[in-house]
Design a protein around this motif. Structure first.
Motif, PDB file in Angstrom:
ATOM      1  N   TRP A  72       0.821  -1.068   0.005  1.00  0.00           N
ATOM      2  CA  TRP A  72      -0.076   0.077   0.000  1.00  0.00           C
ATOM      3  C   TRP A  72       0.722   1.162  -0.118  1.00  0.00           C
ATOM      4  O   TRP A  72       0.614   2.204  -0.696  1.00  0.00           O
ATOM      5  CB  TRP A  72      -0.776   0.094   1.165  1.00  0.00           C
ATOM      6  CG  TRP A  72      -2.269  -0.693   1.144  1.00  0.00           C
ATOM      7  CD1 TRP A  72      -2.510  -1.725   1.786  1.00  0.00           C
ATOM      8  CD2 TRP A  72      -3.169  -0.790   0.005  1.00  0.00           C
ATOM      9  NE1 TRP A  72      -3.631  -2.614   1.361  1.00  0.00           N
ATOM     10  CE2 TRP A  72      -4.040  -1.820   0.382  1.00  0.00           C
ATOM     11  CE3 TRP A  72      -3.676   0.225  -1.022  1.00  0.00           C
ATOM     12  CZ2 TRP A  72      -5.438  -1.799  -0.285  1.00  0.00           C
ATOM     13  CZ3 TRP A  72      -4.599   0.324  -1.797  1.00  0.00           C
ATOM     14  CH2 TRP A  72      -5.476  -0.847  -1.127  1.00  0.00           C
ATOM     15  N   GLY A  87      -9.879  -2.801   1.214  1.00  0.00           N
ATOM     16  CA  GLY A  87      -8.833  -1.937   0.671  1.00  0.00           C
ATOM     17  C   GLY A  87      -9.576  -0.462   0.367  1.00  0.00           C
ATOM     18  O   GLY A  87      -8.995   0.391   0.609  1.00  0.00           O
ATOM     19  N   ASP A  88     -10.992  -0.623  -0.364  1.00  0.00           N
ATOM     20  CA  ASP A  88     -11.739   0.604  -0.291  1.00  0.00           C
ATOM     21  C   ASP A  88     -11.737   1.477   0.990  1.00  0.00           C
ATOM     22  O   ASP A  88     -11.640   2.495   0.984  1.00  0.00           O
ATOM     23  CB  ASP A  88     -13.171   0.264  -0.771  1.00  0.00           C
ATOM     24  CG  ASP A  88     -13.781  -0.839   0.030  1.00  0.00           C
ATOM     25  OD1 ASP A  88     -13.170  -1.406   0.794  1.00  0.00           O
ATOM     26  OD2 ASP A  88     -15.205  -0.633   0.041  1.00  0.00           O
ATOM     27  N   GLN A 105      -8.839   5.774  -6.556  1.00  0.00           N
ATOM     28  CA  GLN A 105      -8.819   4.708  -5.730  1.00  0.00           C
ATOM     29  C   GLN A 105      -8.526   3.464  -6.530  1.00  0.00           C
ATOM     30  O   GLN A 105      -7.999   2.342  -6.207  1.00  0.00           O
ATOM     31  CB  GLN A 105     -10.338   4.378  -5.073  1.00  0.00           C
ATOM     32  CG  GLN A 105     -10.510   3.253  -4.318  1.00  0.00           C
ATOM     33  CD  GLN A 105     -11.820   3.322  -3.525  1.00  0.00           C
ATOM     34  OE1 GLN A 105     -12.639   2.570  -3.750  1.00  0.00           O
ATOM     35  NE2 GLN A 105     -12.076   4.444  -2.772  1.00  0.00           N
ATOM     36  N   LYS A 117      -5.571   0.486  -5.907  1.00  0.00           N
ATOM     37  CA  LYS A 117      -5.947  -0.912  -5.660  1.00  0.00           C
ATOM     38  C   LYS A 117      -5.150  -1.702  -6.489  1.00  0.00           C
ATOM     39  O   LYS A 117      -4.500  -2.766  -6.279  1.00  0.00           O
ATOM     40  CB  LYS A 117      -7.635  -1.097  -5.897  1.00  0.00           C
ATOM     41  CG  LYS A 117      -8.342  -0.707  -4.646  1.00  0.00           C
ATOM     42  CD  LYS A 117      -9.850  -1.043  -5.000  1.00  0.00           C
ATOM     43  CE  LYS A 117     -10.713  -0.730  -3.979  1.00  0.00           C
ATOM     44  NZ  LYS A 117     -12.147  -1.023  -4.335  1.00  0.00           N
ATOM     45  N   SER A 144      -2.154  -4.378  -5.748  1.00  0.00           N
ATOM     46  CA  SER A 144      -2.349  -5.743  -6.004  1.00  0.00           C
ATOM     47  C   SER A 144      -0.742  -6.044  -6.807  1.00  0.00           C
ATOM     48  O   SER A 144      -0.274  -7.118  -6.618  1.00  0.00           O
ATOM     49  CB  SER A 144      -3.352  -5.755  -6.870  1.00  0.00           C
ATOM     50  OG  SER A 144      -3.293  -7.199  -7.577  1.00  0.00           O
TER      51      SER A 144
END
Length: 234
Positions: free
Chosen positions: A32, A56-57, A72, A76, A80
């Motif tokens: 992240w 994650g959101d 966003q 993400k 990933s």
């Protein structure tokens, strides 16, 4: 997706995966952190780590309240991509297979209540190498809302054919404890994900152990042991 099914098992144990069975919490924090940096956002690593275990959101919204929908999605995707580079470094915690086997051998249904992406979960299941001990599992595809919402727990319960009163949930994050509390599932928390015992107990964890091995060593006296003997209070 579910395995052959728990049959007539009347009680069960749900396990979170990342940070609980797999030593991955800090890799998620790093992934992240790098994703944020790619978008020009300088977020402290400690702030990220405290939110690992959220969906994650919700993690993004908590750290970047004014984040656009497009950003966003970029974040993400970045997380990933970076996290996949850590797959070769992932390891299970000590005694994980023995813990899962002990629960299964005692007649408890075992569910992996994970909200990981399907491809990450496949890596974790391969690492666990405990298919014969696992009755059902979930991924992010099974939940409309992420933790601390209880959707993923409810999805796993449905696959096991059990209700909240029939199980105990084992997790490592405050968000796991909150998800369990939302539907009345008692939570055993492990500190191996990096969250302190005090914080986990303050969030409402019923029991706290260091790691899967520590829980296994105290299994008979734990809430899981009480499930095995049918003596856990409703």
């Amino acid at each position: 997706m579910a395995a052959d099914g728990p049959g007539k098992k009347k009680h069960g144990v749900l396990f979170d995966v990342d940070g609980t069975l797999i030593d991955s919490s800090y890799f998620h924090a790093m992934a992240w952190w790098q994703a944020f940096r790619r978008e020009g956002l300088d977020i402290e690593m400690s702030a990220i780590h405290r939110r690992v275990g959220m969906g994650g959101d919700k993690l993004i919204q908590s750290l970047v309240p004014d984040c656009t929908e497009d950003m966003q999605e970029e974040l993400k995707a970045g997380h990933s991509a970076v996290f996949s580079t850590f797959w070769p470094s992932l390891r299970t915690f000590d005694s994980v297979r023995d813990l899962l086997a002990a629960c299964s051998d005692a007649g408890l249904a075992v569910g992996l209540a994970s909200s990981a992406q399907e491809r990450d979960l496949e890596v974790s299941r391969h690492l666990l190498d405990a298919a014969s001990s696992i009755d059902a599992w979930t991924s992010s595809n099974d939940a409309k809302e992420s933790k601390p919402a209880p959707d993923i727990l409810e999805a796993c319960l449905e696959k096991l054919g059990l209700g909240p009163e029939d199980v105990v949930f084992v997790g490592d994050a405050v968000w796991d404890v909150k998800a369990g509390a939302a539907i009345g599932v008692p939570v055993i928390a492990l500190t191996c994900g990096g969250i302190s015992e005090a914080e986990l107990r303050d969030a409402g964890a019923a029991e706290v152990y260091d790691n899967p091995r520590h829980l296994l060593e105290h299994l008979e006296s734990s809430m899981i042991g009480k499930l095995m003997t049918g003596s856990l209070d409703a």
